[in-house]
Design an enzyme around this catalytic site. Structure first.
Site, mmCIF file in Angstrom:
data_model
loop_
_atom_site.group_PDB
_atom_site.id
_atom_site.type_symbol
_atom_site.label_atom_id
_atom_site.label_comp_id
_atom_site.label_asym_id
_atom_site.label_seq_id
_atom_site.Cartn_x
_atom_site.Cartn_y
_atom_site.Cartn_z
ATOM 1 N N ASN A 1 4.254 0.791 4.774
ATOM 2 C CA ASN A 1 3.481 -0.341 4.244
ATOM 3 C C ASN A 1 2.747 0.162 3.009
ATOM 4 O O ASN A 1 1.792 0.926 3.126
ATOM 5 C CB ASN A 1 2.479 -0.829 5.308
ATOM 6 C CG ASN A 1 1.507 -1.854 4.738
ATOM 7 O OD1 ASN A 1 1.752 -2.434 3.682
ATOM 8 N ND2 ASN A 1 0.403 -2.070 5.438
ATOM 9 N N LYS B 1 0.978 -1.546 0.985
ATOM 10 C CA LYS B 1 -0.230 -2.327 0.663
ATOM 11 C C LYS B 1 -0.187 -2.689 -0.830
ATOM 12 O O LYS B 1 0.885 -2.933 -1.356
ATOM 13 C CB LYS B 1 -1.486 -1.554 1.044
ATOM 14 C CG LYS B 1 -1.408 -0.966 2.449
ATOM 15 C CD LYS B 1 -2.718 -0.445 2.948
ATOM 16 C CE LYS B 1 -2.504 0.241 4.287
ATOM 17 N NZ LYS B 1 -3.717 0.437 5.033
ATOM 18 N N HIS C 1 -1.168 -8.246 9.594
ATOM 19 C CA HIS C 1 -1.734 -6.908 9.385
ATOM 20 C C HIS C 1 -3.256 -7.001 9.495
ATOM 21 O O HIS C 1 -3.852 -8.014 9.131
ATOM 22 C CB HIS C 1 -1.326 -6.356 8.009
ATOM 23 C CG HIS C 1 -1.712 -4.923 7.845
ATOM 24 N ND1 HIS C 1 -2.957 -4.547 7.412
ATOM 25 C CD2 HIS C 1 -1.033 -3.781 8.099
ATOM 26 C CE1 HIS C 1 -3.024 -3.219 7.394
ATOM 27 N NE2 HIS C 1 -1.868 -2.733 7.804
ATOM 28 N N GLU D 1 -5.566 -5.927 7.762
ATOM 29 C CA GLU D 1 -6.294 -6.263 6.519
ATOM 30 C C GLU D 1 -6.209 -7.760 6.230
ATOM 31 O O GLU D 1 -7.136 -8.337 5.660
ATOM 32 C CB GLU D 1 -5.751 -5.409 5.359
ATOM 33 C CG GLU D 1 -6.224 -3.966 5.503
ATOM 34 C CD GLU D 1 -5.258 -2.916 5.017
ATOM 35 O OE1 GLU D 1 -4.355 -3.227 4.216
ATOM 36 O OE2 GLU D 1 -5.391 -1.743 5.453
ATOM 37 N N GLU E 1 -1.331 -1.574 16.026
ATOM 38 C CA GLU E 1 -2.151 -0.849 15.063
ATOM 39 C C GLU E 1 -3.627 -0.953 15.466
ATOM 40 O O GLU E 1 -4.260 -1.989 15.235
ATOM 41 C CB GLU E 1 -1.961 -1.422 13.660
ATOM 42 C CG GLU E 1 -0.551 -1.261 13.136
ATOM 43 C CD GLU E 1 -0.528 -1.120 11.623
ATOM 44 O OE1 GLU E 1 -0.009 -0.121 11.136
ATOM 45 O OE2 GLU E 1 -1.053 -2.008 10.928
HETATM 46 C C1 PEP Z 1 -1.232 0.429 7.821
HETATM 47 O O1 PEP Z 1 -1.895 0.008 6.893
HETATM 48 O O2 PEP Z 1 -0.417 -0.317 8.397
HETATM 49 C C2 PEP Z 1 -1.410 1.814 8.223
HETATM 50 C C3 PEP Z 1 -0.862 2.207 9.345
HETATM 51 O O3 PEP Z 1 -2.144 2.620 7.385
HETATM 52 P P1 PEP Z 1 -2.392 4.205 7.515
HETATM 53 O O4 PEP Z 1 -1.097 4.841 7.940
HETATM 54 O O5 PEP Z 1 -2.799 4.628 6.138
HETATM 55 O O6 PEP Z 1 -3.462 4.392 8.529
#
Ligand code: PEP
Length: 234
Positions: A7, A9, A85, A87, A154
Site C-alpha cells: 500500500n 498510500k 483502510h 486512514e 490491520e
Molecule cells: C498500511 O498502511 O496498510 C500499513 C500496513 O502500513 P505500515 O506497514 O507502514 O505499518
C-alpha cells in the site's frame, strides 16, 4: 502461495513504480504480488505485478467531483482496490456500512476488494479488540458476493508505528476472522495481516495459522525493503 500486497498510500511517482515493477520482474517467487498505488499511477504496464487502487467511490457515475468509480479503476487494468483502510476510516469517517457499499461496488466492476478491519488503541485498551474485528467483518463484507474478496486485519494502533501485536494476538485475531468468514459461507477467503511488516518479521507473521499474506505500507515503497518480504516465504 501467500499474497504480498503493498500500500503506497500517497507516496511514490510513476517513475518509482516503473522502477519497482522492473525490479519485481526478476524476483523468483510463487507468491502473488499486488501494489496498491495512487490513481495517477494505475495505467502503467506492470507486467506480472497486479495493481490496485486504495479507495473507490460508492457511486457509479455523475456529479461527485473528485471521486473515482470502480468501473473507472477497472478500465485502467487494475484488479484490486483497498476499502476501509484505517486512514480512510479515521480521516474520512468511513463506517463499516460505507466500506460494505464500496466493496459491493468494487465487486460489481470485477475488482477484488481488500477489505480492512482492525481495532484502534482506545478499542484495544477497552478490551474490545475481538468485538471490533468481528463486527468489522460481518458489517463490511457485502452479503451477495459475486467474485473474490480479501480481508486485511490491520490493528490500527500498530500501522506505521513500528509496533506489532504479539504472535498470539495475531493468531487469535486471524482465527476469529476465519471462523467468522466460515459462518458467513466464505471459508477459504484469504486474510492478510498488516501493520509494521518488514523483512525481519514477515516470515514469522506469515507462518501464523490463518495468515494468508501481508499488507505492507512503508516497507513496500523501495525494492530493497519490499523484495525481501516477498522472498521471505515460498
Ligand atoms: C498500511 O498502511 O496498510 C500499513 C500496513 O502500513 P505500515 O506497514 O507502514 O505499518
Amino acid at each position: 502461495m501467500k499474497i504480498i500486497a503493498g500500500n503506497w498510500k500517497m507516496n511514490g511517482s510513476r517513475a518509482a513504480l516503473s522502477e519497482m515493477v522492473s525490479a519485481l520482474q526478476v524476483v523468483e517467487t510463487d507468491n502473488k504480488v499486488i501494489l496498491c498505488v495512487p490513481y495517477t499511477m494505475l495505467c502503467i504496464d506492470s507486467g506480472r505485478v497486479a495493481l490496485g487502487a486504495q479507495d473507490v467511490s460508492v457511486h457509479e457515475k455523475g456529479a461527485y467531483t473528485g471521486e473515482v468509480s470502480a468501473t473507472m479503476i477497472a478500465e485502467t487494468g487494475a484488479k484490486y482496490v483497498i476499502v476501509g483502510h484505517s486512514e480512510r476510516r479515521q480521516y474520512h469517517e468511513e463506517t463499516n456500512s460505507i466500506v460494505r457499499q464500496k466493496a459491493a461496488t468494487a465487486l460489481s466492476a470485477g475488482l477484488t476488494p481488500i477489505i480492512c478491519v482492525g481495532e484502534n488503541m482506545d478499542e484495544k485498551q477497552a478490551g474490545k479488540t475481538m468485538a471490533v474485528i468481528e463486527a468489522g467483518v460481518r458489517e463490511s463484507v457485502p452479503s451477495d458476493i459475486s467474485g473474490d474478496i480479501i480481508i486485511a486485519y490491520e490493528p490500527r494502533w500498530a500501522i506505521g508505528a513500528g509496533l506489532t501485536p504479539t504472535e498470539a494476538e495475531i493468531a487469535e485475531a486471524h482465527k476469529l476472522i476465519a471462523d467468522t468468514l466460515d459462518s458467513m459461507g466464505l471459508s477459504g477467503t484469504p486474510v492478510l495481516y498488516g501493520a509494521s511488516v518488514k523483512a525481519a518479521n514477515a516470515a514469522d507473521i506469515m507462518s501464523i495459522p490463518n495468515v494468508g499474506g501481508v499488507l505492507v505500507g512503508g516497507a513496500s515503497l523501495k525494492p530493497d525493503d519490499f523484495i525481501p518480504i516477498i522472498t521471505s516465504v515460498k
